[in-house]
Design an enzyme around this catalytic site. Structure first.
Site, short mmCIF file in Angstrom:
data_model
loop_
_atom_site.label_atom_id
_atom_site.label_comp_id
_atom_site.label_asym_id
_atom_site.label_seq_id
_atom_site.Cartn_x
_atom_site.Cartn_y
_atom_site.Cartn_z
N ASN A 154 0.79 -1.23 0.00
CA ASN A 154 0.00 0.00 0.00
C ASN A 154 0.83 1.29 0.00
O ASN A 154 0.41 2.29 -0.55
CB ASN A 154 -1.05 -0.02 1.12
N LYS A 172 12.15 -7.83 1.22
CA LYS A 172 11.18 -8.55 0.38
C LYS A 172 9.96 -7.65 0.22
O LYS A 172 9.10 -7.58 1.10
CB LYS A 172 10.80 -9.86 1.07
N GLU A 183 4.39 -4.19 12.35
CA GLU A 183 3.46 -3.08 12.05
C GLU A 183 2.29 -3.70 11.33
O GLU A 183 2.38 -4.00 10.14
CB GLU A 183 4.15 -2.05 11.15
N CYS A 232 -3.28 1.28 6.80
CA CYS A 232 -3.50 0.72 8.13
C CYS A 232 -4.05 1.79 9.05
O CYS A 232 -4.70 1.50 10.04
CB CYS A 232 -2.19 0.18 8.68
N GLU A 270 -10.88 -4.69 9.04
CA GLU A 270 -10.28 -3.59 8.28
C GLU A 270 -10.96 -3.55 6.91
O GLU A 270 -10.97 -4.55 6.20
CB GLU A 270 -8.81 -3.97 8.10
N SER A 330 0.91 10.25 10.51
CA SER A 330 2.22 9.81 10.02
C SER A 330 3.18 10.99 9.94
O SER A 330 2.86 12.02 9.35
CB SER A 330 2.07 9.19 8.63
#
Ligand code: NAP
Length: 484
Positions: free
Chosen positions: A158, A181, A257, A291, A388, A448
């Protein structure tokens, strides 16, 4: 630069020990444009052996990297920050192509993601320990901080850039080597970033990137290898739990997270214009695929209708389309599966009595588009109250008392972020203290910030990314007792 030129510039191999190589069995993995469903390009599809080679490279580079002067590590990050900004348009277009968000939002992510490199370039030279005298006066207690060691980083689709830089920045600053990854759907941004880190001079083996469709098979042996010292993961809670179980055998340092189920509280004394503006940010950033996305709108009954009306009016102004197009504010969802899940959640809520204020269905002939949606009178039993949503859907429920609102907000197994809108300072403090979440946005729809500790409690995970706390995840504390 046009799309084809940009895609042609990306090195689509595995980046291992400073070399770009094909997968050892020659397989590749297609990357899709979610706005059209068409293949953009393909990247190397790593095997178990390739994964092992990446860890070998990280392990081989660790000792020298840990001994590299902090200022040098910081300067590399600073150069990378500058180069990301120089290439902001390219990174933004690449993210829009593989992930779907509108270009303006991709540019926002480039700015946000790049800042982690600037922030941690400054933190690299501030790693310190302490010196004290033991209470009995006999020994000296010296603490120092040392890099944890080779780290495996697994990131989601995302935020293809920022979820990487938030881990790579502190790892480089601390002196850890890494195997990264990226998500199978969005590997291109990470490959472009690896190319950039190579260009600024990050030594061979410090950063290794493996892209693979055989994710579990390739990751599990790395996690089980005693030379790996840390696992940091951003992604869904079920996968995170599985990885915590796998990491238990090595007792790895772990940062998780994970998912969220953010409540967005609007009290009767809120500035409603600010609340609607905050709601748009908290809900519509990344088409709701964050998230931190507001998942439940809990609004005081006296202002709920007015809030819903103004919020729906803003939702109606949004323009859906391919993120590369001028004026588009809402892009597609990541894939068909996600589109189906969002549609199912909305159908479930309406079948249980929720009413649609605006939106409510899939749209468009190609790609994975869902209308910006506001639902009201959403009952507590609706699935989207627990799960979610990860889509542009805003369910509104009302409350009458502050205590009850906080209780409803906390009634989730998740604990990443909560938002509260109020003009009453006492209430803002009270509510912030009572919310069981790792982060709270008061009168703001976004939390954020590279200078702040991002992370959750409960099933949203543990560990913090960003802020002065972020680098600690990559450092071990060693204590030396000295008898003078
Ligand atoms: P996901 O399915 O958990 O995937 C995340 C990453 O884990 C991808 O790279 C994925 O690889 C990898 N993965 C999947 N199965 C694995 C396995 N068995 N072993 C090792 N790695 C494995 O999550 P997502 O759908 O990409 O991302 C959405 C989720 O991330 C949401 O729940 C969201 O809330 C969460 N998220 C959390 C934060 C935060 O900071 N708290 C930030 C952003 C997103 P493949 O792509 O190859 O499957």
């Amino acid at each position: 630069m046009n799309e084809q030129e940009l895609l042609g510039k990306i090195n689509t191999g595995l980046y291992i020990g400073g070399e770009w190589r094909d997968s050892s069995d020659g397989r590749t993995l297609d990357v899709e444009d979610p706005a059209t469903g068409k293949t953009l390009t393909s990247v190397a599809d790593a095997t178990v052996e390739d994964g092992a080679a990446a860890l070998d490279a990280a392990v081989a580079a660790q000792a020298e990297w840990a001994a590299t002067p902090p200022r040098e590590r910081g300067e590399l990050l600073r150069s990378a920050f500058d180069l990301i900004n120089e290439r902001a348009d390219e990174f933004a277009l690449l993210m829009t192509l593989e992930m779907g968000k509108p270009l303006a939002q991709s540019k926002g992510e480039v700015a946000y993601g790049g800042e982690f490199f600037r922030w941690f370039s400054e933190e690299a030279v501030r790693i310190a320990g302490r010196w004290s005298t033991a209470p009995d006066g006999k020994t000296r207690l010296v603490t120092m901080k040392q890099p944890v060691g080779p780290t495996l980083m697994i990131t989601p689709w995302n935020f293809p850039l920022a979820m990487g830089t938030r881990k790579i920045g502190p790892a480089i600053a601390a002196g850890c080597t890494m195997v990264i990854k990226p998500a199978g759907q969005t590997p291109l941004t990470m490959l472009a970033l690896a190319q950039l880190l190579e260009e600024v001079g990050v030594p061979k083996g410090v950063v290794n990137v493996v892209t693979t469709s055989r994710t579990g098979d390739v990751m599990e042996p790395i996690i089980g290898d005693p030379r790996l010292r840390k696992l940091t993961f951003t992604g869904s809670t079920p996968v995170g739990k599985n990885l915590v179980r796998q990491s238990a055998d090595q007792l790895l340092r772990v940062s998780m997270e994970l998912g969220g189920n953010a409540p967005f509280l609007v009290f009767e004394d809120a500035d409603l214009d600010a609340a609607v503006e905050g709601a748009m940010l908290a809900k519509m950033r990344n088409m709701g695929e964050a998230c931190t996305a507001a998942n439940r709108f809990l609004v005081h009954e006296s202002v709920a209708d007015e809030f819903a009306r103004r919020f729906a009016a803003k939702m109606d102004e949004q323009v859906l389309g391919r993120g590369t197009e001028e004026g588009v504010t809402v892009g597609p969802l990541i894939d068909d599966k996600q589109l189906g899940k969002v549609a199912e959640l909305v159908d479930d809520a309406t079948s249980r009595g929720a009413s649609v204020v605006t939106g409510g269905s899939k749209t468009g002939d190609a790609g994975y588009f869902f209308q910006p949606t506001v639902l009201k009178d959403v009952p507590a039993e609706a699935d989207l109250v627990r799960e979610e949503i990860f889509g542009p859907v805003a369910p509104i429920t009302t409350f009458s008392e502050e205590d009850k609102a906080v209780q409803m907000a906390n009634d989730t197994e998740y604990g990443l972020v909560a938002y509260a809108f109020t003009t009453d300072l006492g209430r803002a403090v009270r509510v912030s203290e009572s919310l069981h979440f790792g982060m709270v946005g008061v009168n703001q729809g976004i939390v954020s910030n590279p200078a702040a500790p991002f992370g959750g409690v409960k099933q949203s995970g543990f560990g913090r990314e960003g802020g002065i706390e972020g680098i600690e995840e990559y450092l071990d504390v060693k204590y030396v007792g000295i008898a003078p």
